[in-house]
Design a protein around this motif. Structure first.
Motif, PDB file in Angstrom:
ATOM      1  N   ASN A 227       0.823  -1.203   0.000  1.00 30.94           N
ATOM      2  CA  ASN A 227       0.000   0.000   0.000  1.00 30.94           C
ATOM      3  C   ASN A 227       0.863   1.262   0.000  1.00 30.94           C
ATOM      4  OD1 ASN A 227      -2.549  -1.115  -0.227  1.00 30.94           O
ATOM      5  ND2 ASN A 227      -2.746  -1.453   1.968  1.00 30.94           N
ATOM      6  N   TYR A 228       2.034   1.220   0.625  1.00 29.99           N
ATOM      7  CA  TYR A 228       2.968   2.339   0.493  1.00 29.99           C
ATOM      8  C   TYR A 228       3.419   2.463  -0.958  1.00 29.99           C
ATOM      9  CZ  TYR A 228       3.557   3.160   5.536  1.00 29.99           C
ATOM     10  OH  TYR A 228       3.365   3.481   6.860  1.00 29.99           O
ATOM     11  N   ALA A 229       3.720   1.323  -1.565  1.00 32.10           N
ATOM     12  CA  ALA A 229       4.124   1.343  -2.975  1.00 32.10           C
ATOM     13  C   ALA A 229       3.013   1.950  -3.836  1.00 32.10           C
ATOM     14  CB  ALA A 229       4.451  -0.068  -3.447  1.00 32.10           C
ATOM     15  N   ALA A 230       1.778   1.574  -3.567  1.00 34.41           N
ATOM     16  CA  ALA A 230       0.652   2.060  -4.365  1.00 34.41           C
ATOM     17  C   ALA A 230       0.423   3.556  -4.190  1.00 34.41           C
ATOM     18  CB  ALA A 230      -0.614   1.292  -3.992  1.00 34.41           C
ATOM     19  N   PHE A 231       0.541   4.026  -2.961  1.00 31.44           N
ATOM     20  CA  PHE A 231       0.166   5.412  -2.664  1.00 31.44           C
ATOM     21  C   PHE A 231       1.258   6.410  -3.046  1.00 31.44           C
ATOM     22  CE2 PHE A 231      -1.272   9.034  -0.106  1.00 31.44           C
ATOM     23  CZ  PHE A 231      -2.631   8.991  -0.349  1.00 31.44           C
ATOM     24  N   TYR A 232       2.527   5.999  -2.978  1.00 31.88           N
ATOM     25  CA  TYR A 232       3.614   6.960  -3.158  1.00 31.88           C
ATOM     26  C   TYR A 232       4.437   6.759  -4.431  1.00 31.88           C
ATOM     27  CZ  TYR A 232       2.619   8.335   1.636  1.00 31.88           C
ATOM     28  OH  TYR A 232       2.001   8.792   2.776  1.00 31.88           O
ATOM     29  N   SER A 233       4.178   5.708  -5.187  1.00 30.01           N
ATOM     30  CA  SER A 233       4.971   5.435  -6.390  1.00 30.01           C
ATOM     31  C   SER A 233       4.273   5.921  -7.651  1.00 30.01           C
ATOM     32  CB  SER A 233       5.226   3.924  -6.521  1.00 30.01           C
ATOM     33  OG  SER A 233       5.837   3.397  -5.375  1.00 30.01           O
ATOM     34  N   ASP A 234       5.065   6.027  -8.715  1.00 29.98           N
ATOM     35  CA  ASP A 234       4.524   6.253 -10.051  1.00 29.98           C
ATOM     36  C   ASP A 234       4.417   4.932 -10.808  1.00 29.98           C
ATOM     37  OD1 ASP A 234       4.479   9.241 -10.062  1.00 29.98           O
ATOM     38  OD2 ASP A 234       6.629   8.966  -9.778  1.00 29.98           O
ATOM     39  N   TYR A 235       5.433   4.079 -10.601  1.00 30.23           N
ATOM     40  CA  TYR A 235       5.484   2.781 -11.279  1.00 30.23           C
ATOM     41  C   TYR A 235       5.804   1.691 -10.264  1.00 30.23           C
ATOM     42  CZ  TYR A 235       5.639   5.324 -15.705  1.00 30.23           C
ATOM     43  OH  TYR A 235       5.338   6.153 -16.765  1.00 30.23           O
ATOM     44  N   ILE A 236       5.366   0.474 -10.593  1.00 32.10           N
ATOM     45  CA  ILE A 236       5.635  -0.689  -9.741  1.00 32.10           C
ATOM     46  C   ILE A 236       6.172  -1.818 -10.617  1.00 32.10           C
ATOM     47  CG2 ILE A 236       4.599  -2.508  -8.325  1.00 32.10           C
ATOM     48  CD1 ILE A 236       2.630  -0.461  -7.253  1.00 32.10           C
ATOM     49  N   CYS A 237       7.225  -2.467 -10.110  1.00 30.87           N
ATOM     50  CA  CYS A 237       7.744  -3.674 -10.746  1.00 30.87           C
ATOM     51  C   CYS A 237       7.615  -4.807  -9.742  1.00 30.87           C
ATOM     52  CB  CYS A 237       9.210  -3.481 -11.148  1.00 30.87           C
ATOM     53  SG  CYS A 237       9.905  -4.872 -12.063  1.00 30.87           S
ATOM     54  N   ALA A 238       6.791  -5.790 -10.061  1.00 31.89           N
ATOM     55  CA  ALA A 238       6.508  -6.897  -9.142  1.00 31.89           C
ATOM     56  C   ALA A 238       7.286  -8.138  -9.563  1.00 31.89           C
ATOM     57  CB  ALA A 238       5.012  -7.199  -9.118  1.00 31.89           C
ATOM     58  N   PHE A 239       7.937  -8.765  -8.586  1.00 34.63           N
ATOM     59  CA  PHE A 239       8.753  -9.955  -8.845  1.00 34.63           C
ATOM     60  C   PHE A 239       8.135 -11.193  -8.208  1.00 34.63           C
ATOM     61  CE2 PHE A 239      11.669  -6.463  -9.331  1.00 34.63           C
ATOM     62  CZ  PHE A 239      12.527  -6.860 -10.344  1.00 34.63           C
ATOM     63  N   VAL A 240       8.288 -12.309  -8.879  1.00 40.34           N
ATOM     64  CA  VAL A 240       7.929 -13.615  -8.345  1.00 40.34           C
ATOM     65  C   VAL A 240       8.997 -14.607  -8.816  1.00 40.34           C
ATOM     66  CG1 VAL A 240       6.260 -15.505  -8.327  1.00 40.34           C
ATOM     67  CG2 VAL A 240       5.443 -13.135  -8.353  1.00 40.34           C
ATOM     68  N   ASN A 241       9.606 -15.300  -7.859  1.00 40.16           N
ATOM     69  CA  ASN A 241      10.591 -16.346  -8.190  1.00 40.16           C
ATOM     70  C   ASN A 241      11.698 -15.848  -9.113  1.00 40.16           C
ATOM     71  OD1 ASN A 241       9.193 -18.287  -6.648  1.00 40.16           O
ATOM     72  ND2 ASN A 241       7.845 -18.760  -8.375  1.00 40.16           N
ATOM     73  N   GLY A 242      12.177 -14.643  -8.838  1.00 42.40           N
ATOM     74  CA  GLY A 242      13.313 -14.121  -9.583  1.00 42.40           C
ATOM     75  C   GLY A 242      12.996 -13.526 -10.934  1.00 42.40           C
ATOM     76  N   ARG A 243      11.718 -13.485 -11.296  1.00 42.10           N
ATOM     77  CA  ARG A 243      11.322 -12.942 -12.584  1.00 42.10           C
ATOM     78  C   ARG A 243      10.313 -11.810 -12.391  1.00 42.10           C
ATOM     79  NH1 ARG A 243      10.350 -18.351 -16.371  1.00 42.10           N
ATOM     80  NH2 ARG A 243      12.494 -19.185 -16.196  1.00 42.10           N
ATOM     81  N   ILE A 244      10.200 -10.967 -13.410  1.00 41.99           N
ATOM     82  CA  ILE A 244       9.204  -9.902 -13.360  1.00 41.99           C
ATOM     83  C   ILE A 244       7.837 -10.493 -13.672  1.00 41.99           C
ATOM     84  CG2 ILE A 244       8.389  -7.771 -14.429  1.00 41.99           C
ATOM     85  CD1 ILE A 244      11.276  -6.995 -14.901  1.00 41.99           C
ATOM     86  N   ALA A 245       6.920 -10.332 -12.715  1.00 42.07           N
ATOM     87  CA  ALA A 245       5.548 -10.789 -12.917  1.00 42.07           C
ATOM     88  C   ALA A 245       4.699  -9.699 -13.573  1.00 42.07           C
ATOM     89  CB  ALA A 245       4.926 -11.217 -11.589  1.00 42.07           C
ATOM     90  N   LYS A 246       4.871  -8.453 -13.117  1.00 43.49           N
ATOM     91  CA  LYS A 246       4.136  -7.320 -13.680  1.00 43.49           C
ATOM     92  C   LYS A 246       4.996  -6.065 -13.577  1.00 43.49           C
ATOM     93  CE  LYS A 246       0.290  -9.580 -14.461  1.00 43.49           C
ATOM     94  NZ  LYS A 246      -0.216  -9.805 -15.830  1.00 43.49           N
TER      95      LYS A 246
END
Length: 250
Positions: free
Chosen positions: A196-215
């Motif tokens: 929620n901090y990432a959502a409220f204060y960021s412009d972009y998000i890079c989400a990782f799962v198992n060492g790879r970019i998920a989104k």
């Protein structure tokens, strides 16, 4: 600044596996994901603190490993999770370290003025002669951020800046992150567990799962019920506050 096919293995296991993305200039980018997803390792590779096994980090048209350390430290600053200073330092002495890439240990009048502005920006004037080990966790984090501001780099990398802070100091820290971008024009990349901090204060998000970019995308593109449920393997609902998508998981 961008990465291409970053890979890092430990004991034959890929903890970062072919990661490629571009860091949007003048924006706040948060790296999120479950424990062990590889986000802190990616941060370490971007900052040259962790040697990769394959891939590259392109920084201003040059592979980051080819930059001279002093030259790079004038362009990029990193604050890691563990900032244990062993010396007995005052706040001002710590902030002055930010000028080392420019003047070494002999600060000029201009350096001193930059240190003054950095301390004032973080509202530390009244405690600048206090020792770091006498400060609260939140005050100490502000002192480290002041040191980064004094370093005066284009890019600022923060690994878990809210770690071990209570909700009051963590929220203040994220407001500072936003100000670094909006008021000082910095490009900020941070690793966060609190989405929620990432959502409220960021412009972009890079989400990782198992060492790879998920989104990878804007906050609104990444912060969906479907995406978060896939990334964290729990059920989410999304609500909005001040036009920002925030999550509730159950």
């Amino acid at each position: 600044m961008f990465t291409k096919d970053l890979t890092k293995r430990y004991d034959g296991r890929a903890v970062v596996d072919g990661v490629s993305f571009e860091i949007p200039k003048g924006k706040v980018l948060s790296l999120i994901g479950p424990n062990g997803a590889g986000k802190s390792t990616v941060m370490g590779m971007i900052s040259r603190l962790v040697a990769g096994d394959a891939g590259l980090v392109d920084f201003d048209g040059r592979e980051i490993r080819k930059w001279k350390s002093r030259e790079l430290s004038r362009r990029l600053a990193i604050l890691t999770q563990t900032n244990n200073v062993q010396m007995k330092l005052t706040v001002r002495e710590l902030v002055s370290f930010g000028r080392f890439p420019y003047s070494g240990s002999r600060l000029t009048a201009e350096d001193e003025a930059i240190v003054d502005r950095s301390i004032a920006y973080m509202e530390l004037e009244d405690m600048q002669e206090q020792f770091i080990d006498e400060l609260s966790g939140g005050q100490r984090q502000r002192a480290y951020i002041a040191m980064v501001i004094a370093q005066d780099t284009e890019y600022i990398l923060l690994d878990e800046p809210t770690n071990n802070l209570d909700i009051y100091h963590a929220t203040n820290m994220m407001r500072i992150v936003r100000r670094l971008c909006d008021e000082l024009g910095k490009t900020v990349v941070l690793v966060l567990h609190e989405i929620n901090y990432a959502a409220f204060y960021s412009d972009y998000i890079c989400a990782f799962v198992n060492g790879r970019i998920a989104k990878f995308g804007t906050v609104r593109e990444v912060m969906t019920k479907e995406n978060l449920s896939q990334i964290y393997s729990v059920d989410f609902e999304i609500m909005e506050i001040d036009g920002k998508p925030l999550s509730i998981y159950y």
